[in-house]
Design an enzyme around this catalytic site. Structure first.
Site, PDB file in Angstrom:
ATOM      1  N   THR A 158      -1.831  -3.835   1.069  1.00 44.08           N
ATOM      2  CA  THR A 158      -2.142  -3.423  -0.314  1.00 44.08           C
ATOM      3  C   THR A 158      -3.459  -4.100  -0.693  1.00 44.08           C
ATOM      4  O   THR A 158      -4.520  -3.544  -0.436  1.00 44.08           O
ATOM      5  CB  THR A 158      -0.999  -3.775  -1.283  1.00 44.08           C
ATOM      6  OG1 THR A 158      -0.668  -5.146  -1.121  1.00 44.08           O
ATOM      7  CG2 THR A 158       0.205  -2.906  -1.022  1.00 44.08           C
ATOM      8  N   THR A 191       3.774  -7.691  -2.933  1.00 41.93           N
ATOM      9  CA  THR A 191       5.021  -8.025  -2.277  1.00 41.93           C
ATOM     10  C   THR A 191       4.761  -8.558  -0.870  1.00 41.93           C
ATOM     11  O   THR A 191       3.847  -8.107  -0.195  1.00 41.93           O
ATOM     12  CB  THR A 191       5.860  -6.742  -2.163  1.00 41.93           C
ATOM     13  OG1 THR A 191       6.270  -6.374  -3.461  1.00 41.93           O
ATOM     14  CG2 THR A 191       7.065  -6.942  -1.267  1.00 41.93           C
TER      15      THR A 191
END
Lengths: 399, 399
Positions: A158, A191
């Site tokens: 990400t 995450t």
């Protein structure tokens, strides 16, 4: 090498359109698939303890209860967290479609043994048509090649600037792994996910115990900004397919050491790539009464914004370290504690020690040692400094 | 009005040279003195729970054990923390000199009933010659005038941009107070200190209980950056000198309400003046199982760097709020929790609620309401956003 380093696994990483195209118009990879071909399908997993757990976490927690996993599907571009019953139905459908597509290739896979991981924005539904199309493509591109493992590692990124992969080998096993996330540095987006594969012959309870120990010593001691994600997941799968595997099983201590090494390597890579960080900080607490107390003391310092901004400012502010330790209940005497920063014992016996001007904080790596003088245990927490870039990344980011 | 609002108190605030001169070459005030003329000398105090407590905290904890205080001396320009036995000796000498100088004016003061507060850098000895000369000057300038109370409030400022004072009155009492510090926003420099005075006739145990309750509801719920100082101190003194005082004592519930009001007002002023903050954030947790659980949930959100940077970026990121609550053990169901930001219920039943674009975060004040739906208790935590200016203040600051 990555999740395909061990015999018995294939992987894929493809672009499904869940993430926006980059500046050059290229669609980044955003769906990864890892398939265990067996013969063993042993698996274990560790999940976030955040009670606001994402749908894929709730699903995978159920799916892993039988100690078996056939495949893992992971997507970036959406966390599927705080999405309620519809979000859980999306995860369920994802597992069903993965199983169905894999069965069509002749693989022995049931939906209840497909683990799902998601990472990205909280509170937004996934683009399911895009994801399901992507799964179809990923199944078609499954390969045991190193490049396939790398594509899978890229697909889970990400805010990561580089993929994180690691391997280790023993006499009769190989362990490979991939991870993403930068502690929790870039929320919603950051995450921590990791998939570990091995061709070791190892009983499921032993795999489970080894994974929990390795995670405790590595990922759980990487604490970039103290924030816990709704999606954190670490999965280990064992195929037992190593060509020279001893049917009676691996040497457990050798396996544990190798798994620790892979997890520690991945955790270090996460901290090194933490968004916005200028320093990688290792806080070692030594001579603690217990290992748990050593961890508590180091974590308290790692979570002090005052300490973290001081390191950003290249200020060896030991008062902020003592103050953070002082908020814990660990055994220590404020009048005997010593603290060193990058090798200089600037705090001795709870007071002014060696010349603080000797401390060089211009480099990227910072080593803090806290000597509690209360026992013989120790632990090291990895963290980052708190920088303008951290504030920028986490405030400018539109969710 | 300030600590001289109540009858029976005089104060002074002078420049002793502990703090550097400002840009125009003016020496800022840095020593404050508050004297209780009686007839009562009742006192109570609440201190930091940081185990790395500064010398003045260790001294004052002992001095207050008899429930009596004759005077409080406070200095900025040095915390006298992590200074070992020599630092404690400095505090002791400070109290002795204050008593000696006050005795010379005919006041009934013993060194063992002089409380000491310090604020400034950790790990540096105080300039004792300057401090002792300053005490001499302060004793000579003690006055019951409002201006004297304001000078005292100015003398305890560090990174504060304005002094913090407040008063409240009851049927037969007045309460006045001063405070400094911005939560813990500017460490080492930003200890929270407060002195409260009253002319109420109140027994010492009642004063002690009232102070603890007021602090619990106010200062302890102002959590700017989660860092706890080595020097935090809140002191209350009662003279019983109100001209219309009922010898049998004040109405305790009326007194409690007034003390709560003064402490809440001062705490709000501290958060409003927090260094580097762009937003003042009130996080109210409602329908909690217990007041303690409401406080725990709100504090977890207040300490989330991800939430704090989001507010700086004017991003009503409710996922970060849920994620922070999810790390606690308070009673709530992730599938029923509601969250509003500035009046808009953007999270309903743990998922997407009303249109987030309706939330206006352009103003300085932010109100978050977390509805746990687990009971009837509530609590509000005050905090700030995490900004570039915070990082700058706390990294550039040379300690």
């Amino acid at each position: 090498m990555s999740v395909t380093a061990a015999t018995g696994f294939s992987a894929a990483g493809i672009a499904a359109g869940l993430k926006s195209a980059d500046a050059e118009g290229h669609a980044p990879r955003d769906v990864a698939l890892v398939l265990n071909h067996g013969p063993d399908k042993h698996a274990a997993a560790v999940f976030t303890t955040n009670r606001v757990a994402a749908a894929p976490v709730l699903w995978s927690q159920q799916a892993i209860t039988d100690g078996r996993a056939d495949a893992v599907v992971l997507n970036s571009g959406g966390a599927n967290a705080c999405t309620g019953a519809p979000g859980f139905a999306d995860t369920h459908q994802t597992a069903e479609v993965v199983a169905e597509k894999l069965q069509a290739t002749g693989a022995d896979v049931s939906a209840g043994d497909v683990l799902v991981c998601s990472t990205g924005l909280i509170g937004v539904r996934l683009d399911m048509p895009a994801l399901l199309t992507g799964i179809d493509a990923a199944v078609g591109q499954l390969e045991p090649a190193e490049t396939a493992g790398h594509r899978a590692a890229q697909a889970i990124m990400t805010t990561d600037s580089v993929m994180k992969v690691s391997t280790a080998t023993g006499a009769d096993f190989t362990i490979g792994g991939m991870a993403k996330g930068a502690g929790m540095l870039a929320p919603g987006m950051a995450t921590m996910l990791s998939v570990l594969t091995t061709d070791a012959v190892i009983a499921q309870p032993d795999l489970d115990a080894a994974l929990r120990e390795a995670v405790r010593l590595s990922f759980n001691r990487a604490d970039s900004d103290g924030c816990m994600s709704t999606n954190d997941t670490v999965i280990a799968m064992a195929s037992g397919a190593h060509p020279e595997a001893d049917p009676s099983g691996v040497d457990l201590s050798e396996f544990q050491a190798a798994l620790n090494q892979v997890c520690q390597d991945l955790a270090t890579q996460l901290i090194a790539d933490a968004e916005g960080a200028h320093h990688e900080i290792a806080i070692s607490t030594i001579n603690a009464a217990t290992e748990e107390q050593a961890e508590t003391a180091g974590r308290s310092v790692a979570r002090s914004n005052l300490f973290k901004t001081a390191i950003f400012g290249q200020d060896p502010n030991w008062g902020r370290i003592l103050s953070a330790v002082g908020t814990t209940d660990v055994d220590f005497d404020p009048s005997t504690i010593d603290v060193s920063v990058n090798g200089v014992w600037i705090c001795r016996a709870g007071g002014i020690g060696d010349d603080r001007d000797l401390v060089d904080l211009s480099g990227r790596h910072v080593k803090v040692v806290i000597d509690l003088k209360a026992g013989a245990a120790e632990a090291t927490i990895l963290t980052n400094d708190l920088t303008h870039d951290y504030v920028h990344e986490n405030s400018a980011y539109s969710s």
